[in-house]
Design a protein around this motif. Structure first.
Motif, short mmCIF file in Angstrom:
data_model
loop_
_atom_site.label_atom_id
_atom_site.label_comp_id
_atom_site.label_asym_id
_atom_site.label_seq_id
_atom_site.Cartn_x
_atom_site.Cartn_y
_atom_site.Cartn_z
N HIS A 320 0.85 -1.20 0.00
CA HIS A 320 0.00 0.00 0.00
C HIS A 320 0.89 1.25 0.00
CE1 HIS A 320 -3.34 -2.54 1.50
NE2 HIS A 320 -2.39 -3.09 2.27
N SER A 333 -9.74 5.01 -0.09
CA SER A 333 -8.74 4.20 -0.77
C SER A 333 -9.19 3.94 -2.21
CB SER A 333 -8.48 2.93 0.02
OG SER A 333 -9.10 1.84 -0.56
N GLY A 337 -7.56 -0.72 -3.02
CA GLY A 337 -7.03 -0.58 -1.66
C GLY A 337 -5.53 -0.36 -1.61
N ILE A 340 -3.98 4.79 -0.51
CA ILE A 340 -4.82 5.33 0.57
C ILE A 340 -4.57 6.82 0.68
CG2 ILE A 340 -5.39 5.19 3.03
CD1 ILE A 340 -4.45 2.25 2.90
N THR A 376 -12.89 0.48 -0.74
CA THR A 376 -12.06 0.89 -1.86
C THR A 376 -12.90 1.11 -3.10
OG1 THR A 376 -10.12 0.38 -3.17
CG2 THR A 376 -11.47 -1.49 -2.51
#
Ligand code: ZN
Length: 379
Positions: A320, A333, A337, A340, A376
């Motif tokens: 991430h 997000s 995902g 973020i 997301t």
């Protein structure tokens, strides 16, 4: 023509996502109280204090009281008077100038179970404190209350709002208190830190023109290398990671990866940044549009996609990336995902959120205390 309509369609989707997330944003009707903001510095101080280190034994402290500048010289760590007058918990441990050669450029933190991230505070002290109180990062006296957990400030404390000085002091103090409890405060440089240190004062709040006039200095001199906060800012990274999560203020562009820039190089460049002086081509790249403190490409769907993000993440071996800088209506997000976004508009002083991480799960944290599992959206 077809290309243009595709872009228009993608923008429509983005607008739709933003509208949907607005409708999921809890408003003031939520029951939890907004806190009364505790007094932080001495009430009589309207700006400051600013600590200017003269030599090993002498510090000059300046602040604004009403419409007047006050200046005190301290010798031999005799800080009691300054503590009383300013309200800052200053003692001989208070200043800690880390030798630049001892600073870890890799900035990799592992096995962290819990953290809170927020970004782009831009002088909004009250909202910042509200969020810290709501998630019990601090207690009612604004002392560290978050044990061995981490607090991340994703950059951009400077500019726009009028309580920049207070925010820097609170972060500075919390960083020291957290270390004593095995916790950690991370502060990332944002483009507004870089702008001010490079003497770009376009977004400085009018209040600080008054301060600099009264103190007869330029705004960047309040944060020069021989000041406590200025020195502290010059020790801060532009990229770091916790577990499998990468953090930068704005983002990593595909060009950053093509140039094969490492975390150590990027942090090293800012650690040795001679602000407002000549810079080499790498530092110039890092400070500009596709660089780490300015990049906005993730939100330009005509030229960016999830595959490009996958390449960037695999270059760093992370899952991430957390970024601020581009304002969204809430913490959200994107790209399954992997991205973020934590700039939730705190800069406007009305509403803002934190990203809460607990044992591998991400949540949006509202100022009213609700934790909402992070959903997301696909662009
Ligand atoms: Zn920014």
């Amino acid at each position: 023509m077809r290309y243009k309509s595709k872009i228009a369609f993608q923008y429509l989707i983005l607008i739709f996502i933003i509208l949907v997330s607005f409708s999921f944003t809890p408003k003031n009707s939520e029951q939890n109280p907004i806190f009364k903001i505790p007094q932080f510095l001495n009430k009589k101080i309207s700006d400051g204090p600013f600590f200017f280190i003269q030599d090993d034994n002498t510090v000059v402290v300046k602040w604004i009281k009403g419409k007047k500048a006050v200046e005190k010289e301290i010798k031999n760590n005799n800080y009691k008077k300054i503590q009383r007058k300013t309200g800052l918990p200053v003692d001989s441990d208070f200043f800690y100038f880390e030798e630049k050669k001892n600073i870890d450029l890799k900035q990799e933190y592992k096995n962290v179970d819990k953290f809170i991230t927020l970004s782009d505070i831009h002088g909004q002290f009250d909202l910042f404190v509200t969020l810290l109180l709501q998630y019990e990062v601090v207690d009612q006296d604004l002392n560290w209350n978050y044990g061995a957990n981490h607090l991340i400030i994703n950059g951009d404390v400077f500019d726009r709002g009028d309580q920049v000085t207070e925010i820097f002091w609170l972060i500075y103090i919390l960083e020291k208190q957290a270390e004593k409890q095995g916790g950690k405060v991370h502060f990332l440089l944002g483009n507004h830190e870089v702008m001010v240190l490079n003497k770009d004062f376009r977004y400085v709040n009018d209040k600080y023109y008054n301060t600099t006039q009264l103190l007869n200095v330029s705004y960047d001199q309040l944060y020069s290398e021989n000041t406590v906060i200025g020195n502290w800012l010059r020790s801060k990274p532009v990229i770091f990671s916790i577990n499998d999560i990468l953090f930068t203020h704005a983002g990593i562009s595909p060009e950053f990866v093509e140039r094969k820039i490492t975390v150590e190089q990027a942090n090293g460049k800012f650690l040795n940044n001679q602000y407002n002086a000549s810079k080499d081509s790498l530092l110039l790249f890092l400070e500009k549009t596709n660089g780490i403190v300015w990049y906005r490409g993730y939100f330009k769907t005509e030229s960016f996609n999830e595959q490009k993000l996958d390449k960037i993440l695999s270059y760093f071996n992370k899952k991430h990336i957390v970024v601020g800088h581009t304002t969204m209506p809430n913490v959200m997000s994107l790209y399954s995902g992997k991205l973020i976004c934590v700039d939730s508009g705190i800069k406007n002083g009305e509403y803002g959120e934190v990203l809460v991480y607990e044992n591998g799960e991400f949540f949006r944290g509202t100022p009213y205390g609700s934790k909402i599992k992070l959903l997301t959206y696909d662009l």
